[in-house]
Design an enzyme around this catalytic site. Structure first.
Site, mmCIF file in Angstrom:
data_model
loop_
_atom_site.group_PDB
_atom_site.id
_atom_site.type_symbol
_atom_site.label_atom_id
_atom_site.label_comp_id
_atom_site.label_asym_id
_atom_site.label_seq_id
_atom_site.Cartn_x
_atom_site.Cartn_y
_atom_site.Cartn_z
ATOM 1 N N ASP A 1 -2.607 -10.668 -2.228
ATOM 2 C CA ASP A 1 -3.175 -10.162 -0.988
ATOM 3 C C ASP A 1 -4.628 -9.768 -1.282
ATOM 4 O OD1 ASP A 1 -2.121 -8.684 1.808
ATOM 5 O OD2 ASP A 1 -3.821 -7.670 0.876
ATOM 6 N N ASP B 1 -4.770 -12.943 3.629
ATOM 7 C CA ASP B 1 -5.960 -12.378 4.265
ATOM 8 C C ASP B 1 -7.246 -12.607 3.493
ATOM 9 O OD1 ASP B 1 -4.724 -10.774 2.416
ATOM 10 O OD2 ASP B 1 -4.707 -8.959 3.634
ATOM 11 N N HIS C 1 -6.237 -7.273 -0.473
ATOM 12 C CA HIS C 1 -6.396 -5.844 -0.755
ATOM 13 C C HIS C 1 -5.548 -5.463 -1.969
ATOM 14 C CE1 HIS C 1 -6.938 -6.313 3.687
ATOM 15 N NE2 HIS C 1 -8.079 -5.740 3.354
ATOM 16 N N HIS D 1 0.820 -1.225 0.000
ATOM 17 C CA HIS D 1 0.000 0.000 0.000
ATOM 18 C C HIS D 1 0.853 1.273 0.000
ATOM 19 C CE1 HIS D 1 -3.632 -2.230 0.452
ATOM 20 N NE2 HIS D 1 -3.336 -2.694 1.646
#
Lengths: 226, 316
Positions: B164, B253, B166, B127
């Site tokens: 991931d 996740d 996200h 991120h």
């Protein structure tokens, strides 16, 4: 929230003597679909849309679409002959809400903004309103949306906002939508500026709230699936 | 059996994020436990982590940002730029160490000492933007690894696979105009999950158009949808791009027991994607696959997920 805060101020305009080809090229160049037509005093006299242009042009399936004869014919058509004179305009002190409702009512995609002397000072289009709505949603910033089912009674929003604020999470926006499935319910959609919503989701559930299944979320729906 | 490097350093546990944060040191402890229980540890090549040189951090991040982060730590600030980014005095040093460990693994792979590597580092990276910390990430580890591959080893085509749950906004933005790094991400749809980017129509910009590819997944869709998207989107894209090295942003996740998401993946699905990545590694990249940990927060599931992941890298 007045229109003059969200409107486009540098308006690309045409004049009544301009011909169809010139107008078409201007609109393509600036990627616009509405060309307000003004006189020499910048007073609004009409508007030409890309649809007006297209319906004045020959079908593209015709071979002579780009032929010199055809170009000559098109360059002989002046905007004053095809422009819409019966205009819906708005004042700079119209609100965004006015503009949204007017778009819904008139099905017009852009409104010239004029002052008291009918001078053109801007244009507000669906595009400007979309931008404003994206801004309001807060989705330009990273975050996570959650959906909560709440009773339609006083004090619900405070409980939710307090619970989230206690977790030190900032809000990007909160949407509230009618929830058609159940009478007297609202769906509340806080957009939270965090990657970390697991704890707050659990907390809201512990407080007795139902979290809506994301696949069932909506903010608008025609009643009875009309 | 393949020679798999393992970047592990107990100092990664010293990046502390406070009492209410999911990105905690115990995540690595759980992963380590899984590797131990799987009796894999003695077959791994331990890669020692040394702090990365600032030059490599600067290959991605602005100097002013790097200094801002360092100062925030020195002053003892416990968060940086957003309440999401909880940290401690040592976080800057640990973040440098994480990058250093990854670069050491990249070097060992490129020099043929090992075939591939797993880098369970903290803090995560995908991120992190050029000048902004975000979503528990400070330095964009995988982006720095890609720059290092290009600048130190002359690699012309780096393929990044980010699974991931996200979207890796930082990685995408860093490379969106770069046709030498292909960024592929599969993640929970941005209208339902952090950070709100990674939509299907984000495909890169200018010279990099067509070198970014996103497969957003709707909530609850599970393994079949995940596998379908990988086969439909990633496999043909990498077949065309032919990466010379594959970097994986590995996040666990998306697992159904992970509270951070809702795409409902099984443990088996994480093995499946890793096997698929290894196949592409063999096909295009001489087996050079470097896996870098991003998210994954279920302490109950991380041991098995990381054990399986490492076993597949090792070819066991």
């Amino acid at each position: 929230m007045f229109v003059n805060k969200s409107m486009t101020r540098k308006v690309i305009t045409g004049n009544p003597e301009m011909n169809l080809i010139e107008a078409r090229e201007l609109m393509i160049e600036h990627q616009i679909r509405h060309l307000p037509i003004v006189d020499q005093e910048n007073r609004l006299v009409g508007i030409v849309t890309d649809r007006d242009i297209r319906s004045a042009m020959p079908s593209i399936v015709l071979d002579d679409y780009d032929s010199s004869d055809e170009r000559k014919r098109l360059s002989g058509i002046r905007l004053e002959n095809i422009m819409t004179r019966d205009l819906v305009t708005v004042s700079p002190m119209y609100t965004i809400q006015d503009a949204l409702l007017l778009i819904q009512k008139t099905r017009v995609g852009a409104f010239p903004v004029v002052d008291d002397e009918k001078r053109l000072i801007g244009i507000i289009s669906i595009r400007d309103l979309v931008r404003a709505f994206i801004n309001v949603l807060g989705i330009g910033e990273p975050g996570t949306l959650i959906g909560i089912l709440v009773d339609q009674k006083v004090g619900q929003m405070k409980r939710i906002v307090d619970a989230i604020t206690e977790e030190r999470i900032s809000f990007g926006s909160i949407l509230v939508a009618r929830y058609w499935e159940e009478e007297d319910k609202r769906a509340v959609f806080p957009y939270l500026l965090t990657n970390n919503v697991a704890r707050v989701k659990k907390k809201l559930q512990d407080m007795g709230y139902t979290l809506l299944d994301p696949m069932e979320w909506y903010i608008d729906k025609l009643p009875g699936n009309e | 059996m393949r020679r798999t490097g393992f970047v592990y350093d107990e100092r990664f546990l010293r990046h502390k994020t406070g009492p209410y944060h999911p990105e905690i040191p115990d995540r690595l402890v759980a992963g380590y436990k899984g590797i131990q229980e799987g009796a894999l540890l003695e077959h791994l090549t331990l890669i020692p982590a040394v702090p990365a040189r600032q030059k490599w951090i600067e290959s991605v991040h602005h100097v002013a940002y790097i200094l801002r982060f360092e100062e925030a730590c020195l002053y003892g600030m416990t968060e940086f730029e957003s309440p999401d980014n909880q940290m401690c005095q040592e976080s800057y040093d640990i973040a440098l160490l994480a990058v250093g460990g990854i670069l050491a693994a990249v070097k060992a792979v490129m020099e043929g000492e090992i075939d591939n590597a797993f880098c369970p580092i903290r803090p995560p990276g995908h991120h992190a933007e050029i000048a902004k910390a975000m979503g528990f990430c400070y330095f964009n580890n995988i982006a720095i690894a890609a720059r290092y591959l290009q600048q130190e080893f002359g690699v012309e085509r780096v393929g990044i696979i980010d699974f991931d749950v996200h979207h890796g906004n930082g990685t995408q933005h860093i490379f969106e105009e770069d046709s030498s790094v292909f960024y592929y991400s599969i993640h929970e749809h941005p209208s339902f999950a952090f950070p709100g980017t990674g939509r299907e129509f984000e495909k890169g910009a200018n010279a990099g158009f067509g070198y970014t590819l996103n497969s957003p997944m709707l909530p609850g869709q599970g393994d079949d949808e995940f596998k379908m998207l990988i086969e439909r989107d990633l496999i043909p894209a990498f077949g065309t791009f032919q990466p010379q090295v594959i970097l994986a942003s590995t996040g666990f996740d998306g697992h159904r027991d992970d509270e951070m998401s809702g795409i409902n993946l099984s443990t088996e699905c994480f093995s499946w994607i890793m096997e698929r990545i290894m196949q592409m590694g063999d096909q295009y990249a001489k087996g050079r696959v470097i896996s870098i940990l991003e998210g994954g927060y279920s302490l109950a599931r991380l041991p098995e997920l990381i054990r399986n992941h490492v076993a597949i890298l090792m070819g066991r």
